[in-house]
Design a protein around this motif. Structure first.
Motif, PDB file in Angstrom:
ATOM      1  N   ALA A 137       0.812  -1.215   0.000  1.00 26.10           N
ATOM      2  CA  ALA A 137       0.000   0.000   0.000  1.00 26.10           C
ATOM      3  C   ALA A 137       0.847   1.268   0.000  1.00 26.10           C
ATOM      4  CB  ALA A 137      -0.931   0.001   1.206  1.00 26.10           C
ATOM      5  N   SER A 193      -4.747  -7.087   4.368  1.00 27.75           N
ATOM      6  CA  SER A 193      -4.994  -5.998   3.411  1.00 27.75           C
ATOM      7  C   SER A 193      -6.182  -5.148   3.819  1.00 27.75           C
ATOM      8  CB  SER A 193      -5.212  -6.574   2.008  1.00 27.75           C
ATOM      9  OG  SER A 193      -6.310  -7.472   2.004  1.00 27.75           O
ATOM     10  N   GLU A 194      -7.204  -5.791   4.426  1.00 20.12           N
ATOM     11  CA  GLU A 194      -8.373  -5.024   4.874  1.00 20.12           C
ATOM     12  C   GLU A 194      -8.004  -4.108   6.034  1.00 20.12           C
ATOM     13  OE1 GLU A 194     -11.441  -7.778   5.788  1.00 20.12           O
ATOM     14  OE2 GLU A 194     -11.711  -8.445   3.703  1.00 20.12           O
ATOM     15  N   THR A 248      -6.134  -1.131   4.720  1.00 22.64           N
ATOM     16  CA  THR A 248      -7.040  -0.129   4.134  1.00 22.64           C
ATOM     17  C   THR A 248      -7.520   0.841   5.207  1.00 22.64           C
ATOM     18  OG1 THR A 248      -7.776  -1.696   2.447  1.00 22.64           O
ATOM     19  CG2 THR A 248      -9.204   0.196   2.874  1.00 22.64           C
ATOM     20  N   GLN A 288      -6.522   4.909   5.605  1.00 26.19           N
ATOM     21  CA  GLN A 288      -7.497   5.990   5.761  1.00 26.19           C
ATOM     22  C   GLN A 288      -7.185   6.849   6.985  1.00 26.19           C
ATOM     23  OE1 GLN A 288     -11.160   3.812   5.911  1.00 26.19           O
ATOM     24  NE2 GLN A 288     -11.296   3.535   3.666  1.00 26.19           N
TER      25      GLN A 288
END
Length: 758
Positions: A531, A574-575, A578, A582
């Motif tokens: 990311a 990965s979640e 995320t 943010q």
């Protein structure tokens, strides 16, 4: 429950008949007479207590009678007769006032709505602690009756470890319940009797309460196998009538022999319990006629010297049976029991068991740790502290500390309830007592938990031995430790002591948690780099703020808990990244272009970032039992919810089916450049059914430096060939191939191949 009507814990009446204020006695005249008589008998039994303590016991009875008002036993008797009977049994051991008070109120908290605060306010913390330790966990929610039972025993045994009066009261409670079990519903007999045989009888034996031990075994046998009990009872009665004259003759001749040598002794006849006779018949496959150990003689002497002198007297009177002499005076049993045991050939060649001990040894043999209260003024305290299970009681606390599961705790404690022991020595000649079958690892944990955790090797009598070596009486053991050594799961297969088992299990669990945490951290770090973010330093302000906000989003879970869940496959890295992205962007921190470009460069050309497994510093994983991958195999990784990362062979059909259902569980993995340790594999062996064929194949496996872990016979009987699946431990796929080639050269081997589950 409120205590209205009890304004003082010390009433003036000597033997109160308790009536609730403003109410008449709810009992019938017959029941009132029964209760009064039972309590009057008990009151006479506690005259050994000071007057002040007797008054406290009377008050406790008044409280207990009101608490159980309106309750009746299965026999129809008022329930209060049961606490009175329990307290009376405790008084036979001369327990102190708080113990007798707790015995009278032992069911009040469980059955009557009385709280600990009620008891503590009226009778003090000591009594409240005892009653609380005796109270079962009926109000808690459990998944099964077994878990309920395990939790109850856990609480009781821990209370016992802190105060042995708890278990003495509990044993008295169980003894009276077993005495009156015949009036209980028949469908409860089996469960209660088995529980008594598995838990309470062994505990009483471990604490040296021999009389209680024998009675609990006998009552359990009577209710578990009523027909067998009655049949055996009649057979023993016939033998007693036939051998009465012979028993009297033996006792008379022994008394004469002792008198001639001017040795003052007291002879008691010992009768074997029906349960012990039954065990001899079933365990040794004997008929009743062949069981010789039915009668015996106990010789009580004035001193230890007289015991050994008396042994010579009985051996001169009757010929001893070779190999049946045991000296428990020089080497007492773990419960403090001391005696000389010998077996003699009496008239008509009938074997007679003889036990020689001092009067004080006899007290300890019959009452065990309860002798502390019976003979406080006779110098017994030091011996009790040294011999009567102080170490075992303390080990309960250590097992509790290491066992997070109540069922595991109960299982570990059961292991320690067996009295049969071996006596071994440290290099400094200190005696260590262990159960029969104990190994070098058990010895290491008996010395100290840290010694067991870091045992690397051992010497027995100067020779290097395997850690699974079973110890024998008189062995001298030296333990060699290493800071790098750690407990191995395989140890659980051969250790015998609850202390070792609970500690190993706890250490393995902690190690698994650390490995899972490490895997979670690696997976999150990889997802962060994809990311465009570097790892978050634990001490940075950004990191602390992010994890605090994540905790709000995930029901208060800490950073470690979330990493654990990622490592166990319950949370997708990965979640989580995320959400982290943010939060970081909200703080003004955007993805790093340099990190992002490096990550894209590393993953370009279809070469994804992979985790290395199998090495000393590799990612913690589980190797699938369906295909048992080995270094050298092409492998795939799957994140299994609740288990973490699981490695399969690429051609494994199980892995293929799982990936077909959910491709997101795939994790690229590869073998470390230097795999360490042994790996499991299974081979399928088609073997000619001839004498010595399996032995020949096993020898080839051993010569190939491969350990056999398990052998399963897939086909057996009178076939010309049999199919066998053998699970082995070896280094890698190349090592396996060498083994297969060696086995193919064995004449009896028709076919051999690597086994892969469908």
């Amino acid at each position: 429950m409120k205590s209205a009507g009890l304004t003082s814990p010390y009433p003036t009446q000597q033997t109160p008949v308790f009536l609730v204020q403003g109410e008449s006695d709810a009992l019938t005249p017959e029941h009132r007479l029964l209760v009064n008589q039972a309590y009057a008998d008990f009151s006479r039994m506690i005259e050994y207590l000071p007057e002040h303590d007797q008054q406290r016991v009377h008050t406790a009875f008044a409280f207990a009678e009101r608490a159980h008002s309106g309750q009746y036993r299965n026999s129809g008797e008022p329930y209060i007769t049961h606490p009175i009977a329990v307290a009376a049994l405790c008084s036979q051991w001369h327990l102190d006032a708080p113990a007798l008070m707790a015995a009278l109120m032992h069911d009040a908290m469980e059955d009557c709505g009385v709280t600990r605060q009620d008891i503590e306010g009226l009778f003090g913390d000591d009594v409240a602690e005892l009653v609380d330790g005796l109270t079962k966990l009926e109000k808690l929610e459990f998944h099964s009756r077994e878990e309920n039972q395990a939790q109850s025993f856990r609480k009781m045994l821990l209370a016992m470890a802190k105060d042995v009066r708890v278990i003495l009261i509990k044993l008295a409670d169980r003894t009276h319940n077993m005495r009156t079990l015949s009036v209980a519903p028949r469908n409860k007999w089996g469960r209660i009797s088995r529980e008594t045989l598995e838990i309470y009888a062994p505990i009483s034996n471990r604490l040296g309460l021999n009389a209680t031990y024998r009675e609990l075994q006998e009552l359990s046998f009577q209710h578990l196998h009523p027909w067998r009990y009655q049949t055996l009872s009649k057979a023993v009665e016939k033998v007693k009538s036939r051998r009465r004259g012979m028993a009297d003759r033996i006792q008379a001749e022994l008394e004469k022999a002792f008198a001639q040598r001017q040795l003052k002794v007291r002879l008691l006849e010992r009768e074997q319990t029906l349960y012990k006779v039954y065990l001899q018949m079933t365990s040794k496959g004997l008929s009743f006629a062949k069981v010789s150990d039915i009668f015996g003689v106990q010789v009580l002497c004035d001193s230890v010297t007289d015991c050994y002198t008396g042994l010579g007297v009985v051996h001169q009177t009757y010929r001893p049976v070779p190999g049946y002499f045991k000296d428990y005076i020089a080497s007492p049993k773990p419960n403090g029991y001391q005696s000389l045991h010998t077996s003699l050939l009496g008239p008509s060649s009938v074997e007679v068991e003889v036990e020689l001990r001092t009067e004080m040894m006899h007290v300890v043999a019959e009452t065990g740790i309860a002798a502390h209260w019976l003979y406080q003024s006779k110098g017994l305290d030091r011996m009790l502290a040294d011999s009567l299970n102080g170490r075992w009681l303390e080990s309960m606390l250590e097992i509790e500390h290491s066992s997070n599961d109540a069922s595991d705790f109960l299982s570990d404690v059961k292991v320690d309830l067996h009295p049969e022991s071996v006596y071994v020595f440290t290099p400094k000649n200190q005696i260590v007592t262990l159960p029969i079958g104990a190994t070098v690892v058990d010895f290491a944990y008996a010395i100290h938990s840290n010694v067991g955790d870091h045992i690397a090797a051992a010497q027995v009598n100067g020779s290097v031995v395997s850690l699974r070596t079973i110890l024998k009486n008189g062995d001298t053991i030296e333990i060699l430790t290493s800071d790098d050594a750690r407990p191995h799961p395989g140890w659980l297969e051969f250790v015998k002591t609850g202390r070792a088992r609970s500690r190993i299990r706890n250490q393995l669990k902690n190690a698994d948690q650390q490995e899972t945490l490490g895997l979670g951290h690696k997976l999150l770090s990889q997802a962060m780099r994809v990311a465009g973010y570097a790892d978050l330093p634990e001490t940075s302000e950004f990191s602390q703020a992010v994890w605090q906000q994540l905790a709000v989003l995930h029901q208060g879970k800490s950073r470690e808990q979330m990493l654990q869940e990622i490592g166990l496959g319950r949370m997708i890295a990965s979640e989580l990244v995320t959400q982290i992205g943010q939060l970081l962007q909200g703080m003004g921190l955007k993805p790093d272009a340099l990190v992002l470009s490096k990550e894209r460069l590393m993953t370009s050309g279809g070469a994804p970032v992979v985790l290395a497994v199998g090495g000393a510093d590799g990612a913690p994983v589980r190797y699938a039992a369906c295909c048992r991958p080995l270094p050298g195999d092409v492998i795939v990784g799957l994140l299994i919810s609740g288990k973490g990362l699981e490695v399969h062979r690429k051609e494994c059909s199980v892995a293929a089916r799982r990936l077909k259902k959910d491709t997101s569980t795939a994790m690229p993995v590869e073998w470390s450049d230097e795999p360490v340790g042994d790996f499991e594999a299974a081979i399928l062996l088609n073997l000619r059914n001839s004498k010595g064929a399996l032995a020949e194949a096993s020898a080839v496996i051993a010569q190939s430096e491969v350990n056999i872990l398990r052998i399963d016979m897939l086909e057996e009987g009178r076939l010309e060939a049999i199919e066998i699946r053998i699970t082995v431990a070896l280094k890698d796929a190349e090592h396996l191939e060498q083994l297969l080639k060696s086995l193919r050269r064995v004449r009896a081997v028709q076919r051999v191949e690597r086994y892969l589950a469908e």
